[in-house]
Design an enzyme around this catalytic site. Structure first.
Site, PDB file in Angstrom:
ATOM      1  N   ASP A 238    -107.879 -63.046  -6.391  1.00 30.15           N
ATOM      2  CA  ASP A 238    -107.017 -61.902  -6.145  1.00 30.15           C
ATOM      3  C   ASP A 238    -107.917 -60.732  -5.732  1.00 30.15           C
ATOM      4  O   ASP A 238    -109.140 -60.781  -5.860  1.00 30.15           O
ATOM      5  CB  ASP A 238    -106.185 -61.561  -7.385  1.00 30.15           C
ATOM      6  CG  ASP A 238    -104.861 -60.899  -7.020  1.00 30.15           C
ATOM      7  OD1 ASP A 238    -104.771 -60.282  -5.948  1.00 30.15           O
ATOM      8  OD2 ASP A 238    -103.910 -60.999  -7.818  1.00 30.15           O
ATOM      9  N   CYS A 239    -107.309 -59.680  -5.233  1.00 35.95           N
ATOM     10  CA  CYS A 239    -108.056 -58.621  -4.568  1.00 35.95           C
ATOM     11  C   CYS A 239    -108.946 -57.856  -5.548  1.00 35.95           C
ATOM     12  O   CYS A 239    -108.448 -57.214  -6.467  1.00 35.95           O
ATOM     13  CB  CYS A 239    -107.082 -57.684  -3.874  1.00 35.95           C
ATOM     14  SG  CYS A 239    -105.882 -58.581  -2.855  1.00 35.95           S
TER      15      CYS A 239
END
Length: 703
Positions: A238-239
């Site tokens: 995820d970011c």
């Protein structure tokens, strides 16, 4: 191109790369390697309910609204449309050598996390609270997006693996503890199905830890994914989630150690800036060259399968930009938008007559809001139709439509210089002049969403409770005081406590986030130009229901499968303007042996006076299983008035599984009860619909 052939070509390319070149390809914004003919590519793209954040696109209802359709075939059509528009955009942008973020073909969708708690701000990105419904809709979405040709049309990504549903405020440090039973029964089934049944190309890890291990650096989760399920695609963090290893979770000392842990744990792609340390990590002996090669091979194989590296996808390369948000796409969007809203209450006020001489008061902070149409992870539509605009367009010349905002969405005033409750006088004026009042209230993605995106008064994007925020409840009570018929429409991506509306309003409609054309669809529905057919993909809790602590990931007391209290509106519930009945339920056998499937047949009849659609729902109660019966089959059907149809419904062997404490699937001797009807077999649904599902009991014998 099949995966084996793609991996062979990718391996050949990787063998020609330097260490620095390999590391560069593990970034989400991978640079070009011109000497090998590899163009630059940005992996970061979104397509939750339409191509997102890259300009104009068809904006379908938000994912939770799509969940309300209970229509797997429709989800496949939507995803195919998204892939078509994605290809058209990619073709146009790449011709200009524009390879920026949100312009590739690797879409980080769908979100198949389970919406276990209605307070979670990102729940509207999911298909709801049920593992079976999530699995079925997710599989159809992935198949529609990726296609079944020699070249993938687009690449889907299952997220967020694996146990992730808030709280948003502490997701960067939180450890979600889930028992083996809850893992296998609730949190993993959709991810497994997307792998085994849909061959999803990508997986994204979650921010939080699961059972002690950060999800983007979890050997345990990777063993399940690549070992048990045989996943062969790419895995992305995820970011900026890798940063959380050392800053939030405290499992590593610094950025280089975090990058090494993620890489060694099977995370191929960094949606951040931390894989810049991999060259040093290899030189320091923290990561092997072999693992680095494997990660790059996984990524290049995806690009090869898409036909954007090496051989081209000629049939997709020719898709013109003019298909984007075209009339054909808009027609599908209109059809989809009509299936998402759910009619929760109707004392006979609906449908309204659009030709009647009357005055309608349309009030509420979401009545003329575009933001409340689209949810989050959205693109830009060529046209938006708010609820107010939809009603104005639908009525005849003898109907007057008056509008008042009434209040801010969550603040106590609409202007900083005004006194509190500054719009109530206007609302009173239009209500006094009206024959019928339509109040459009709820939430939008500015206050219900992802941490960092939602900028609400609560900070994180999660809801502190299920009540309408700000002065909205006061607005409803003020409107009701005029004694006129009151229709309440909620635009929101999650369950709200609507006890007051259920008691005092003439009709209650949950519109979800209904898409760019949602106002048109809601007007069509409340004026009877189309019929309601949406079903709730989540439980609507009463104010009297007690939710377990938000941070507790145990399923006891959560969702329709485990709750013991009576809900306000149950999962699977929804009304329409016509009526249906199920009768003459039969099975092809009375005794089951473990491993056998079952074929059911039932007669569905439209017993009303107009055509309409409904959803036949099959639930199974297993000895030793969840406290309440679980959804195991859905079938949407459209019938003319009076028409009857004999339906055949197939249940595979796993429909009769229940899970022991250690997470193992069980099929034990005893009686299994099967319910077939238009709702789940709970007391509240029976009260609201005034009918019960058909039921039969089958005995399963031990081998």
């Amino acid at each position: 191109m099949d995966r084996k052939k793609a991996r062979k070509k990718a391996t050949e390319l990787v063998s020609q790369m330097t260490l620095a070149e390999k590391a560069s390809q593990l970034r989400y914004d991978a640079p070009a390697i011109k000497r090998l003919g590899i163009p630059a590519y940005n992996w970061w793209n979104e397509a939750l309910h339409g191509v997102a954040r890259a300009g104009q696109a068809t904006i379908f209802p938000q994912a939770i609204g799509l969940g309300a359709t209970f229509d797997t075939e429709l989800l496949g059509q939507i995803a195919d449309t998204i892939a078509t528009e994605g290809r058209a955009k990619y073709n146009a942008y790449s011709q200009e050598e524009d390879r920026d973020i949100y312009k590739g073909l690797t879409f980080w969708s769908p979100n198949v996390n389970i919406f276990r708690d209605p307070r979670w701000g990102r729940g509207h990105e999911t298909y709801g609270e049920d593992p079976y419904l999530t699995k079925e809709l997710g599989v159809s979405f992935v198949k529609g997006l990726q296609g079944d040709g020699k070249v993938m049309k687009a690449a889907a990504c299952a997220k967020h693996f694996a146990v992730h549903s808030g709280p948003e405020a502490i997701r960067h440090e939180f450890d979600a503890i889930a028992t083996p039973k809850d893992m296998e029964e609730t949190y993993l089934p959709a991810f497994e199905a997307l792998t085994r049944e849909a061959d999803v190309e990508g997986f994204m890890g979650a921010y939080n830890r699961t059972n002690g291990e950060p999800c983007c650096g979890s050997p345990s989760l990777q063993k399940i994914l690549r070992g048990d399920w045989g996943f062969q695609g790419y895995f992305v963090s995820d970011c900026w989630a890798i940063k959380d290893f050392h800053e939030g979770h405290g499992v590593t000392a610094d950025e280089e150690d975090s990058a090494a842990l993620a890489m060694n744990s099977g995370c191929d792609l960094d949606a951040g800036r931390f894989y810049k340390h991999l060259v040093d990590a290899v030189r320091h002996g923290k990561v092997s060259q072999q693992r680095l090669d494997e990660a790059v091979t996984n990524l290049l194989a995806t690009r090869i399968r898409l036909g954007i590296l090496g051989e081209h996808a000629e049939n997709f390369d020719e898709i013109p930009y003019t298909v984007v948000d075209s009339p054909e796409m808009a027609a599908l969007n209109r059809a989809v938008s009509l299936q998402c809203p759910v009619l929760l209450k109707n004392d006979g006020i609906l449908p309204l007559d659009p030709a009647k001489k009357q005055t309608l008061a349309v009030i509420g902070p979401n009545a003329n809001s575009r933001a409340a149409l689209v949810g989050n992870y959205e693109g830009t539509a060529s046209r938006y139709v708010t609820v107010l605009e939809g009603i104005q367009d639908a009525v005849g010349p003898d109907t007057r439509v008056l509008y008042a905002q009434g209040c801010h969405l969550y603040k106590d005033r609409t202007s900083g210089l005004a006194q509190a409750d500054d719009r109530i006088s206007e609302a009173k004026a239009v209500c006094a002049a009206a024959d019928v009042i339509v109040a459009v209230v709820g939430l939008d993605a500015t206050i219900e969403g992802e941490e960092g995106d939602a900028g609400n008064e609560y900070g994180s994007g999660d809801k502190p409770n299920l009540r309408l925020p700000g002065l909205q409840q006061h607005l409803l009570e003020t409107a009701a005081s005029f004694g006129k018929p009151l229709i309440v429409i909620t635009l929101a991506g999650s369950a709200l406590a609507l006890d007051w509306a259920e008691e005092h309003a003439a009709a209650v409609v949950h519109g979800s986030y209904p898409g760019a054309l949602g106002g048109w669809a809601l007007a069509q529905l409340i004026f009877g130009l189309s019929d309601f057919s949406g079903r709730l993909p989540v439980t609507f809790y009463s104010e009297q229901n007690h939710l377990p602590p938000f941070e507790d990931y145990a399923m006891q007391g959560r969702t329709y499968r485990f709750m013991q209290e009576k809900p306000l509106y149950p999962f699977g519930y929804g009304l329409g303007y016509t009526s249906f009945s199920c009768r003459e339920l039969a099975a092809d056998r009375a005794v089951l042996h473990p491993g056998e499937d079952l074929t059911l047949s039932v007669t569905l009849q439209n017993t009303g006076c107009r055509a309409g659609s409904t959803v036949v729902q099959v639930y199974v109660r297993a000895p030793g299983g969840t406290p309440n019966a679980q959804l195991k089959k859905i079938r949407r059907a459209t019938l003319c008035a009076g028409e009857a149809q004999r339906l055949t419904l197939h249940l595979p062997p796993e429909a009769f599984d229940w899970f022991a404490a250690d997470g193992t699937a069980q099929r034990t001797a005893g009686l299994y009860t099967i319910y077939v009807g238009l709702s789940q077999p709970d007391e509240r649904s029976a009260e609201l619909l005034q009918q019960r599902p058909c039921a039969l009991c089958l005995e399963m014998l031990l081998p």
